[in-house]
Motif scaffolding. Structure first.
Motif, PDB file in Angstrom:
ATOM      1  N   GLU A 183       0.915  -1.222   0.042  1.00 36.41           N
ATOM      2  CA  GLU A 183       0.058   0.056   0.164  1.00 36.41           C
ATOM      3  C   GLU A 183       0.766   1.336  -0.089  1.00 36.41           C
ATOM      4  O   GLU A 183       0.668   2.354  -0.554  1.00 36.41           O
ATOM      5  N   ARG A 184       2.061   1.351   0.723  1.00 35.63           N
ATOM      6  CA  ARG A 184       2.874   2.414   0.785  1.00 35.63           C
ATOM      7  C   ARG A 184       3.561   2.939  -0.470  1.00 35.63           C
ATOM      8  O   ARG A 184       3.751   4.108  -0.732  1.00 35.63           O
ATOM      9  N   VAL A 185       3.928   1.969  -1.442  1.00 36.63           N
ATOM     10  CA  VAL A 185       4.587   2.345  -2.814  1.00 36.63           C
ATOM     11  C   VAL A 185       3.682   3.056  -3.795  1.00 36.63           C
ATOM     12  O   VAL A 185       3.975   3.583  -4.570  1.00 36.63           O
ATOM     13  N   PHE A 186       2.316   3.139  -3.356  1.00 38.63           N
ATOM     14  CA  PHE A 186       1.289   4.095  -4.139  1.00 38.63           C
ATOM     15  C   PHE A 186       1.571   5.656  -3.622  1.00 38.63           C
ATOM     16  O   PHE A 186       0.859   6.545  -4.418  1.00 38.63           O
ATOM     17  N   ASP A 187       2.211   5.795  -2.661  1.00 42.36           N
ATOM     18  CA  ASP A 187       2.426   7.086  -2.067  1.00 42.36           C
ATOM     19  C   ASP A 187       3.555   7.964  -3.167  1.00 42.36           C
ATOM     20  O   ASP A 187       4.343   7.014  -3.567  1.00 42.36           O
ATOM     21  N   ARG A 188       3.565   9.004  -3.448  1.00 42.41           N
ATOM     22  CA  ARG A 188       4.101   9.636  -4.193  1.00 42.41           C
ATOM     23  C   ARG A 188       5.859  10.032  -3.628  1.00 42.41           C
ATOM     24  O   ARG A 188       6.128  10.067  -2.415  1.00 42.41           O
ATOM     25  N   PHE A 189       6.848   9.513  -4.499  1.00 39.91           N
ATOM     26  CA  PHE A 189       8.255   9.669  -4.278  1.00 39.91           C
ATOM     27  C   PHE A 189       8.640   8.653  -3.509  1.00 39.91           C
ATOM     28  O   PHE A 189       9.609   8.755  -2.764  1.00 39.91           O
ATOM     29  N   VAL A 190       7.948   7.414  -3.417  1.00 35.77           N
ATOM     30  CA  VAL A 190       8.248   6.269  -2.537  1.00 35.77           C
ATOM     31  C   VAL A 190       9.042   5.367  -3.556  1.00 35.77           C
ATOM     32  O   VAL A 190       8.372   5.014  -4.558  1.00 35.77           O
ATOM     33  N   ARG A 191      10.083   5.056  -3.201  1.00 32.56           N
ATOM     34  CA  ARG A 191      11.057   4.298  -4.169  1.00 32.56           C
ATOM     35  C   ARG A 191      11.519   2.899  -3.608  1.00 32.56           C
ATOM     36  O   ARG A 191      11.506   2.711  -2.193  1.00 32.56           O
ATOM     37  N   ARG A 192      11.102   1.810  -4.328  1.00 33.95           N
ATOM     38  CA  ARG A 192      11.347   0.310  -3.753  1.00 33.95           C
ATOM     39  C   ARG A 192      13.160   0.438  -3.579  1.00 33.95           C
ATOM     40  O   ARG A 192      13.669   0.903  -4.312  1.00 33.95           O
ATOM     41  N   ALA A 193      13.468  -0.339  -2.417  1.00 33.35           N
ATOM     42  CA  ALA A 193      14.809  -0.370  -2.037  1.00 33.35           C
ATOM     43  C   ALA A 193      15.724  -1.091  -3.110  1.00 33.35           C
ATOM     44  O   ALA A 193      16.933  -0.980  -3.110  1.00 33.35           O
ATOM     45  N   ASP A 194      15.194  -1.925  -4.065  1.00 35.45           N
ATOM     46  CA  ASP A 194      15.895  -2.618  -5.217  1.00 35.45           C
ATOM     47  C   ASP A 194      16.146  -1.748  -6.124  1.00 35.45           C
ATOM     48  O   ASP A 194      16.909  -2.195  -7.205  1.00 35.45           O
ATOM     49  N   ALA A 195      15.397  -0.462  -6.120  1.00 36.53           N
ATOM     50  CA  ALA A 195      15.663   0.368  -7.437  1.00 36.53           C
ATOM     51  C   ALA A 195      16.969   1.032  -7.695  1.00 36.53           C
ATOM     52  O   ALA A 195      17.385   1.538  -8.728  1.00 36.53           O
ATOM     53  N   ALA A 196      17.946   0.921  -6.906  1.00 35.34           N
ATOM     54  CA  ALA A 196      19.235   1.377  -6.861  1.00 35.34           C
ATOM     55  C   ALA A 196      19.492   2.808  -7.266  1.00 35.34           C
ATOM     56  O   ALA A 196      20.247   3.176  -8.230  1.00 35.34           O
TER      57      ALA A 196
END
Length: 236
Positions: A183-196
């Motif tokens: 749910e949190r990844v739908f917030d703006r400017f939240v990047r997944r940890a694996d995105a490097a």
């Protein structure tokens, strides 16, 4: 009635001003880093001592320019789908054609990563919507899937009519997202940890906004390919 109408007007005006201020703040914050990087890359290009160094600096400058342009596109897409934005001109849209257009725009990125893209859409699937906005939605989902898939991975886009509920799914073979973070990844400017450090952190936020404006729901789950499945369901 007059007082009530004026209060509603002032409330809508306040929401529009808040959205405008938020957009300006977001744009200033997010563009600072890529623009600084472009200045540094230009400086490196000016100091290049031979053709090889100059060519490498030009490649870096081109990549940086492309990232900045994509970020601007994402910011504008988000602004167009904020509350208070002008209503969309809804027409009958074929989701299968939207999927083809979105995949075509993502092919260069997939080729660069050696990713295999597949669209599974056996027949036209029509919904009421705005073709441009829906193309942005699909492109963001496919962009995320390619970005987080391993080199040589596979991304599948499936569009089915369902039982009166047209559904679009995008599957990848990446690391996925833990259930508690979905749910949190739908917030703006939240990047997944694996995105490097890659990506704008706006893709899924835009997907949800566009889906909401089309009366659709977005759900993240585990993909049969081993990574993430993003499902968008249209209808009542």
């Amino acid at each position: 009635p007059l007082v009530h109408a004026l209060n509603e007007l002032l409330q809508r005006l306040s929401q529009a001003l808040d959205a405008q201020r938020a957009f300006v703040a977001d744009a200033a914050h997010e563009l600072r880093s890529p623009l600084t990087a472009l200045k540094l890359q230009l400086s490196v290009l000016e100091r290049a001592g031979n053709d090889a160094e100059r060519a490498a600096a030009q490649r870096s400058l081109g990549e940086g320019t492309a990232r900045a342009a994509w970020l601007v596109e994402q910011l504008l897409a988000r602004a167009r789908n904020e509350p208070g934005a002008p209503p969309l001109a809804m027409t009958s849209v074929d989701l299968s054609e939207v999927g083809r257009a979105a995949l075509a725009a993502t092919v260069p990125q997939a080729l660069a990563r050696g990713c295999d893209l597949e669209l599974i859409a056996d027949a036209p699937v029509r919904v009421q919507g705005d073709a441009a906005s829906l193309t942005v939605l699909v492109r963001n989902l496919v962009d995320n899937a390619v970005r987080h898939s391993p080199p040589g991975g596979r991304v599948e886009v499936r569009i089915v009519p369902g039982d009166g509920t047209p559904t679009l799914t995008v599957d990848d073979a990446g690391p996925g997202i833990p259930a508690e973070d979905r749910e949190r990844v739908f917030d703006r400017f939240v990047r997944r940890a694996d995105a490097a450090g890659e990506g704008s952190g706006l893709g899924l936020a835009i997907v949800r906004k566009v889906a909401e404006r089309h009366g659709a729901g977005v759900e993240l789950s585990t993909s049969p390919l081993g990574g993430l499945r993003a499902s968008v369901r249209f209808g009542p």
